[in-house]
Design a protein around this motif. Structure first.
Motif, short mmCIF file in Angstrom:
data_model
loop_
_atom_site.label_atom_id
_atom_site.label_comp_id
_atom_site.label_asym_id
_atom_site.label_seq_id
_atom_site.Cartn_x
_atom_site.Cartn_y
_atom_site.Cartn_z
N ASP A 83 0.85 -1.18 0.00
CA ASP A 83 0.00 0.00 0.00
C ASP A 83 0.89 1.23 0.00
O ASP A 83 1.40 1.64 1.03
CB ASP A 83 -0.91 -0.02 1.23
N LYS A 89 2.38 7.95 3.79
CA LYS A 89 1.80 8.65 4.94
C LYS A 89 2.61 8.35 6.20
O LYS A 89 2.83 9.23 7.03
CB LYS A 89 0.35 8.21 5.15
N GLU A 400 -11.99 6.78 -3.65
CA GLU A 400 -11.05 5.73 -3.27
C GLU A 400 -11.77 4.49 -2.78
O GLU A 400 -12.71 4.57 -1.99
CB GLU A 400 -10.12 6.25 -2.16
N GLY A 401 -11.31 3.33 -3.24
CA GLY A 401 -11.90 2.07 -2.80
C GLY A 401 -13.19 1.71 -3.53
O GLY A 401 -13.80 0.70 -3.23
N GLN A 430 -27.11 1.41 -7.25
CA GLN A 430 -27.37 1.40 -5.81
C GLN A 430 -26.08 1.37 -4.99
O GLN A 430 -25.93 2.13 -4.03
CB GLN A 430 -28.24 0.18 -5.49
N ASN A 438 -20.98 7.67 2.10
CA ASN A 438 -20.13 7.88 3.28
C ASN A 438 -18.64 7.92 2.98
O ASN A 438 -18.20 7.80 1.92
CB ASN A 438 -20.41 6.85 4.38
N TRP B 98 -9.26 13.17 10.63
CA TRP B 98 -7.89 12.84 10.23
C TRP B 98 -7.90 11.94 8.99
O TRP B 98 -8.70 11.00 8.92
CB TRP B 98 -7.23 12.11 11.39
N ASN B 99 -7.04 12.22 8.01
CA ASN B 99 -6.96 11.34 6.84
C ASN B 99 -5.59 10.70 6.68
O ASN B 99 -5.23 10.24 5.62
CB ASN B 99 -7.35 12.10 5.58
N THR B 114 -21.86 7.55 11.77
CA THR B 114 -21.75 7.03 10.41
C THR B 114 -21.57 5.52 10.42
O THR B 114 -22.17 4.81 9.64
CB THR B 114 -20.52 7.65 9.71
N ASP B 118 -24.07 2.53 8.66
CA ASP B 118 -23.59 1.91 7.43
C ASP B 118 -23.91 0.41 7.44
O ASP B 118 -23.35 -0.34 8.24
CB ASP B 118 -22.07 2.14 7.36
N SER B 120 -23.04 -2.00 5.59
CA SER B 120 -21.94 -2.93 5.33
C SER B 120 -21.12 -3.15 6.60
O SER B 120 -20.58 -4.24 6.81
CB SER B 120 -21.08 -2.43 4.18
N GLY B 298 -31.97 -3.19 3.51
CA GLY B 298 -32.43 -2.41 2.37
C GLY B 298 -31.38 -2.06 1.34
O GLY B 298 -31.63 -1.27 0.44
N SER B 299 -30.17 -2.62 1.45
CA SER B 299 -29.22 -2.30 0.39
C SER B 299 -28.45 -3.54 -0.06
O SER B 299 -28.39 -4.55 0.64
CB SER B 299 -28.26 -1.20 0.83
N ASN B 314 -9.79 -1.83 5.50
CA ASN B 314 -10.23 -1.28 4.22
C ASN B 314 -10.75 0.14 4.36
O ASN B 314 -10.54 0.97 3.48
CB ASN B 314 -11.33 -2.16 3.63
N ILE B 317 -7.42 2.24 4.93
CA ILE B 317 -6.41 2.25 3.89
C ILE B 317 -7.01 2.44 2.50
O ILE B 317 -6.70 3.40 1.82
CB ILE B 317 -5.56 0.96 3.92
N THR B 318 -7.90 1.54 2.06
CA THR B 318 -8.33 1.66 0.67
C THR B 318 -9.36 2.76 0.48
O THR B 318 -9.46 3.33 -0.58
CB THR B 318 -8.87 0.34 0.10
N LYS B 319 -10.16 3.05 1.51
CA LYS B 319 -11.13 4.13 1.33
C LYS B 319 -10.60 5.44 1.90
O LYS B 319 -11.30 6.45 1.88
CB LYS B 319 -12.45 3.78 2.01
N ASN B 320 -9.40 5.41 2.45
CA ASN B 320 -8.73 6.62 2.91
C ASN B 320 -9.54 7.41 3.95
O ASN B 320 -9.55 8.62 3.95
CB ASN B 320 -8.41 7.51 1.70
N TYR B 322 -9.15 7.49 7.53
CA TYR B 322 -8.42 7.02 8.71
C TYR B 322 -9.22 7.22 9.99
O TYR B 322 -9.22 6.38 10.87
CB TYR B 322 -7.07 7.73 8.81
#
Lengths: 438, 354
Positions: A83, A89, A400-401, A430, A438, B98-99, B114, B118, B120, B298-299, B314, B317-320, B322
């Protein structure tokens, strides 16, 4: 007396322990200052490269550069699942930033906003269309190669089947051609018509990023951001374009190799294409390097056939392939800026370009470069670029992602039959909304 | 004598003052971003001088506690730097935006809000609990049965013990990729003959089962080894006595062996519990969380096999995100901490009984 000896021993141990802590602390302090002092003396620059395949070539170039100018360039290559942004970072937190480092996605550039040097005034910036230009911050990314996304084909097989790739200009015509190829599979030695893999764990990037990129860009002008803007505005889609795209992907699903469709790997996909078992493959120009190195034996055995690329023409009038630099090098503003600028300028000039094109097989992003790589796809790419039939890679600006965590799986469900075309259209909208929420 | 103690007193004060000054100066240098190379050694020197001053501090009643503190200091310092400070920082970060690079402001509890909204993430939490239950039961049952086999009188028993334990020595990532190859390339050759064209990793339910199986394969050998140790400590005379009384193998097992190793069962249960909660590497290498769930809250979910630890990774890191990842990690910490506290309570009460 004995107790005093023991006490002395324990005290000594403690002091030693402290000294050990101290020396390691001192070391890290030195390391940090070493990094920054080398940053200020102008004789060393550090580059974090994200393409591990070209590590050797870059190190060779660094040596040439040192001989010419006396400036040492330290190459630090990462790749193979590391990564990279996360590591950088970490460097940032530790005060150990490289002078030049790699950024790929739009959001990554945004993360570093204010810390990257504007290179608009550099000589190379006027010599290329592929630099990363931010409206507010200027030219903050140096392009080092160009890659192309198109539907790659095996010229030998297409010619044997008497199909002219130039005529495959919409989904119906493509399906027609696929049908013809499918009926002649045995005489052409084909395993399947097209090598399309929608495996979501390791190949999400192929479907969710590269194939999906065509929905965003195919057929558009390089600076046309209609569909990416729509997507970035809360995950919205153009229904009509998405429907046409979904039907096109449906054709790929139908004529793909069932053994690899849902659970294949990149290696198998490219190996089969290089062995002449597929007429088409849904990968871009970068597979040329794989075919001529890792899969050299199979490619030799299949007669080193010529290859070409056609646009993903899912709508009438789409006649462009997507070309771009897959990632860029940026200069860190607190680092050794002048030396880094000088190095990048040198990299864009003749000596370095010759090595990059002829040894690493790069397609140069610079107009003044006259070298053509021996890569199988180089000619096709150069043809599209000189005819100005290229579109940009706006998928780099997706959230991202997005592909890894959301759409890659939807492509896989479509391929496995869990979703039909309509379900694919509905679901992709969807999950995009969920992702952007988010 | 009085003069001597005065001298010590003075020395002590001077050393203490010098130590504090050194420490403070080094810290100021560090926070102001100075690149002076001597700030590290200065910090350490300051600490040492301060401790020496503390040692000479002229007091009789507190002398012992000062000495205790001095000897504990290196350990406390290391513990604080590696555990306490990061933990506190992590909790602070979970209330910010923070990111990973910079922090622009505090956002209160919005990260926590949040994450619970969510679907998921809720799915990941539920899936993790399901995984924990499956693994806790199955690994213990299988591990115990293997242990029974490996304590029976059979030839080549050591070979079997070693080979059951072997998977535990392979790292989870490597193991995940090996099994991914097995499922995607080998097993599919067999299943495709029965008309199942897709690998079992392509379907969420079977993929989850696959993760459970691989994890049992990796972990059961380790638990077996603990049970073997437990079973070999069951006293021979008790077993002999039961034999004379005419107990059969099953009665011996349930009435003597299992009660005798009750504490081992507790240990193994909690070991499997915590390690299953923290499952990351096999999950990442085998499916990387892919898999679809048609309708959950519902999703349409695309992270069908993603467990909590991988979800956190994830997110960060992958969705940034932090800070959001950090908020999830705080929840993760609370879950694991409560499990550990319960474990300690139970083991303590058991010890009292013994």
């Amino acid at each position: 007396m004995k107790r005093k000896v023991i006490a002395a021993l324990m005290a000594a141990t403690m002091v030693l322990g402290l000294a050990a802590c101290g020396s390691s602390g001192g070391d890290s302090g030195d390391g940090g200052s070493g990094g920054s002092s080398s940053g200020s003396d102008g004789n060393t620059i550090r580059l974090v490269n994200g393409k591990i395949e070209i590590d050797g070539t870059l190190k060779k170039l660094a040596e040439m550069y040192k001989e010419e100018t006396g400036v040492t360039v330290e190459i630090e290559s990462m790749g193979g699942g590391v990564d990279i942004q996360g590591t950088i970072k970490g460097y940032y937190q530790a005060g150990n930033m490289p002078d030049i480092f790699v950024n790929a996605l739009g959001p990554e550039f945004k993360n570093w906003s204010g810390m990257l040097v504007d290179m608009s005034d550099e000589k190379w910036a006027s010599d290329t269309d592929n630099a990363y230009v931010d409206e507010e911050e200027g030219t903050i990314g140096y392009p080092y190669t160009v890659e192309g996304i198109g539907l790659a084909y095996n010229k030998d097989i297409i010619e044997k089947a008497e199909i002219d790739p130039a005529t495959l200009t919409d989904t119906a015509k493509l399906e027609e051609a696929f049908k013809t190829l499918d009926s002649k599979k045995d005489e052409l030695g084909l395993e399947a018509v097209v090598g399309y893999c929608a495996e979501p764990t390791n190949l999400y990037w192929s479907t969710g990023q590269h194939v999906f990129a065509n929905y965003l860009d195919a057929g558009l002008e390089r600076d046309d951001t209609t569909y990416i803007d729509l997507l970035n505005d809360g995950g919205k889609f153009d229904e009509e374009r998405l429907t046409d795209f979904a039907e096109y992907v449906g054709v790929l699903n139908e004529y793909s190799d069932p053994a690899l469709l849902v659970s294949g790997t990149y290696d198998q996909q490219i190996l089969n294409f290089a062995s002449g078992k597929y007429a088409f493959v849904t990968q871009g120009s970068w597979i040329g390097a794989t075919m001529t190195t890792d899969d050299k034996d199979a490619y030799d055995a299949a007669g080193n056939f010529e290859v070409g690329m056609i646009p993903y023409a899912f709508q009438d009038g789409i006649d462009t392939i997507l070309t771009n630099s897959p990632s860029w090098w940026s200069i860190y503003s607190e680092g050794n800026v002048d030396a880094a600028k000088a190095f990048l300028q040198w990299m864009s000039e003749d000596t370095a370009q010759k090595v990059l094109v002829e040894e690493a097989g790069f397609i140069s992003p610079f107009k003044s470069c006259t070298y053509v790589a021996s890569d199988p796809f180089a000619q096709a790419m150069v043809d599209y670029i000189s005819a100005e039939k290229t579109s940009s890679w706006h998928w780099l600006d997706m959230k991202e992602g997005y592909a890894m965590n959301y759409t890659g799986q939807v492509f896989a469900d479509y391929a496995s039959g869990a979703l039909d075309t309509e379900g694919f259209i509905k679901t992709i909208q969807q999950v995009s909304e969920a992702c952007y929420a988010n | 004598m009085a003069e001597n103690s005065n001298k010590t007193k003075l020395l002590s004060y001077v050393l203490l003052a010098a130590g504090i000054a050194g420490l403070a100066f080094a810290l100021v240098l560090d926070f102001s971003g100075s690149s002076a190379g001597f700030r590290g050694p200065l910090l350490v020197a300051g600490a040492i001088v301060f401790l020496v001053g503390l040692y000479f501090f002229p007091t009789v009643e507190h002398h012992r506690s000062i000495i205790n503190f001095i000897f504990l200091f290196p350990l406390l310092f290391t513990f604080a730097v590696t555990v306490l400070i990061p933990l506190a920082l992590g909790i602070v970060y979970s209330f910010t935006d923070w990111n990973g690079i910079r922090l622009t402001g505090f956002v209160g509890f919005s990260n926590y809000a949040t994450m619970f909204k969510d679907p998921s993430f809720v799915w990941s939490v539920l899936l993790t609990f399901l995984f924990v239950i499956f693994n806790m039961v199955l690994i213990n049952v299988i591990g115990f049965m293997l242990a029974l086999l490996c304590t029976s009188k059979m030839r080549g028993i050591n070979f079997f013990r070693a080979s059951y334990f072997l998977p535990n020595l392979i790292g989870g990532i490597v193991l995940g990729y090996i099994w991914q190859f097995v499922f995607n390339n080998v097993l599919i050759q067999i299943t495709s003959k029965w008309g199942m064209m897709n690998s079992i990793l392509a379907n969420t339910k079977t993929a989850f089962a696959a993760i459970v199986v691989v994890y049992i394969w990796q972990y059961a050998g380790y638990i077996m080894l603990i049970y073997v140790t437990g079973l070999t400590t069951v006293p021979k005379d008790v077993l002999e006595a039961s034999q004379i009384d005419g107990a059969n193998a099953l009665t011996t097992l349930f009435k003597i062996k299992i009660p005798m190793i009750a504490s081992t069962v507790t240990i193994c249960t909690f070991l499997t519990l915590t390690s299953a909660f923290k499952q990351f590497d096999v999950n990442m290498a085998l499916t990387n969380g892919t898999g679809s769930v048609a309708d959950f809250m519902g999703s349409y979910l695309t992270n069908g096999t993603q467990m909590l630890a991988l979800n956190i990774y994830n997110t960060a890191i992958t969705k940034n995100s932090y800070a959001l990842g950090q908020a999830k990690a705080v929840l993760f910490f609370i879950i694991l901490a409560s499990v550990s506290i319960i474990q300690v309570r139970i083991s303590n009460s058991k010890e009292v009984e013994l």
